[in-house]
Design an enzyme around this catalytic site. Sequence first.
Site, PDB file in Angstrom:
ATOM      1  N   ASP A  92      -9.681  -5.644   7.110  1.00  0.00           N
ATOM      2  CA  ASP A  92     -10.180  -6.345   5.930  1.00  0.00           C
ATOM      3  C   ASP A  92     -11.046  -7.530   6.326  1.00  0.00           C
ATOM      4  O   ASP A  92     -12.057  -7.820   5.666  1.00  0.00           O
ATOM      5  CB  ASP A  92      -9.012  -6.816   5.061  1.00  0.00           C
ATOM      6  CG  ASP A  92      -8.400  -5.685   4.247  1.00  0.00           C
ATOM      7  OD1 ASP A  92      -9.114  -4.719   3.951  1.00  0.00           O
ATOM      8  OD2 ASP A  92      -7.208  -5.765   3.920  1.00  0.00           O
TER       9      ASP A  92
ATOM     10  N   HIS B 232       0.822  -1.206   0.000  1.00  0.00           N
ATOM     11  CA  HIS B 232       0.000   0.000   0.000  1.00  0.00           C
ATOM     12  C   HIS B 232       0.861   1.264   0.000  1.00  0.00           C
ATOM     13  O   HIS B 232       0.578   2.214   0.739  1.00  0.00           O
ATOM     14  CB  HIS B 232      -0.914   0.008   1.224  1.00  0.00           C
ATOM     15  CG  HIS B 232      -1.980  -1.032   1.197  1.00  0.00           C
ATOM     16  ND1 HIS B 232      -2.902  -1.143   0.187  1.00  0.00           N
ATOM     17  CD2 HIS B 232      -2.278  -2.034   2.066  1.00  0.00           C
ATOM     18  CE1 HIS B 232      -3.718  -2.148   0.428  1.00  0.00           C
ATOM     19  NE2 HIS B 232      -3.354  -2.707   1.564  1.00  0.00           N
TER      20      HIS B 232
ATOM     21  N   GLU C 217      -6.911 -12.280   6.202  1.00  0.00           N
ATOM     22  CA  GLU C 217      -7.701 -11.057   6.045  1.00  0.00           C
ATOM     23  C   GLU C 217      -9.052 -11.309   5.395  1.00  0.00           C
ATOM     24  O   GLU C 217      -9.787 -10.359   5.123  1.00  0.00           O
ATOM     25  CB  GLU C 217      -6.936 -10.048   5.184  1.00  0.00           C
ATOM     26  CG  GLU C 217      -5.562  -9.691   5.706  1.00  0.00           C
ATOM     27  CD  GLU C 217      -4.864  -8.690   4.817  1.00  0.00           C
ATOM     28  OE1 GLU C 217      -4.939  -7.485   5.113  1.00  0.00           O
ATOM     29  OE2 GLU C 217      -4.246  -9.119   3.812  1.00  0.00           O
TER      30      GLU C 217
END
Length: 263
Positions: free
Chosen positions: A185, A54, A159
Site C-alpha cells: 500500500d 481482508h 501504509e
Amino acid sequence: MSNEAPILLRNPVKEKLSRGEPVYSMTVRLVRTIDIASIAYTAGFDTVYIDLEHSSFSLQDAGQICLACNHLGVTPLVRVPGLDPSLIARVMDSGAMGIVVPGVQSADEARAAVRAVKHAPLGERSLAGAAPQLHYRTLPADQVVRELDQASLVVAMIENQAGLDAAEDIAAVDGVDIILVGANDLSVELGVAGQVDHPKVHEAYLRIIKACQAHGKTVGIGGMGGRPDLIRQYLELGAGYVSTGNDISFLGAAAAQKRQQFA
C-alpha cells in the site's frame, strides 16, 4: 522484596524481540479452523496474525485460533479493520495477545489503539475477568491487569504518506511495540505501485527504522514475502518482525509447484 505474584503469562514474541532476535509471522486469511495453529507451530512461525480487515472471518473463528495458538506457544495477533474500541476489546477478550492496526496516520491514532488494548492507567479497556490467555484462572484483578498488559502487543501499520510523515510521532507513543511497514500500500501512495524495491520505498524504510531506533520500538517488514533478499537487507538494518505472507499465497504456491511436477 516485591509482594507481586510471579508472572504467569509469557509472550514469546516479546521475549525474542527483547533478546534482539527476529520473529516471523504468517497471516491467516483462509483457514478458519484451529488446525492452522498447529501448522504454524510445525512450520516454525513465532506468531500468526488473523486478518479481520481482508477476510470474512468471524470473531468466533479468530478466538478459537487464538486459543489454539496460545497453547502451542505461537503468539496470536489479530489485524482489526479499524480503531473501534469495542471490537478491539472483544478481540482481546477472545484470546488475542495483541492487535495489528492498519493505516495508522498519526500519534493520536496510535494512542487510541493503545487505549483500546491496555487497561488503566495506560489505557481504557474494561476488565473482563477470567481471561482465556490465562487459561481462565481466577486471579486478583490487579494481577490480571498486570499480566495482560505486560504481555499484549500493539502493532501500528504505516501504509500511506500521512503515516510516513508522522512516523517519528507514532514511534514515540508509549505502548506501541512494533511499527509494521505495509510496503504494498505504501508503494501505491508513493506513486511506485508494486515496486517494493524502489528507492522511495527504501527511503521510507530507512526513515521508519531511524524513528523506531530512537524510541526503542521494533520495525516490522510487510508486503515483501516474495523478496527474501530485501527482507534480509532490512533485518540487517535493524528490523525485527517479518510478515512472510498469508495462507492463501502459501497454499497457492505449493499447489502450483506440485502441479508442475507432473507437467
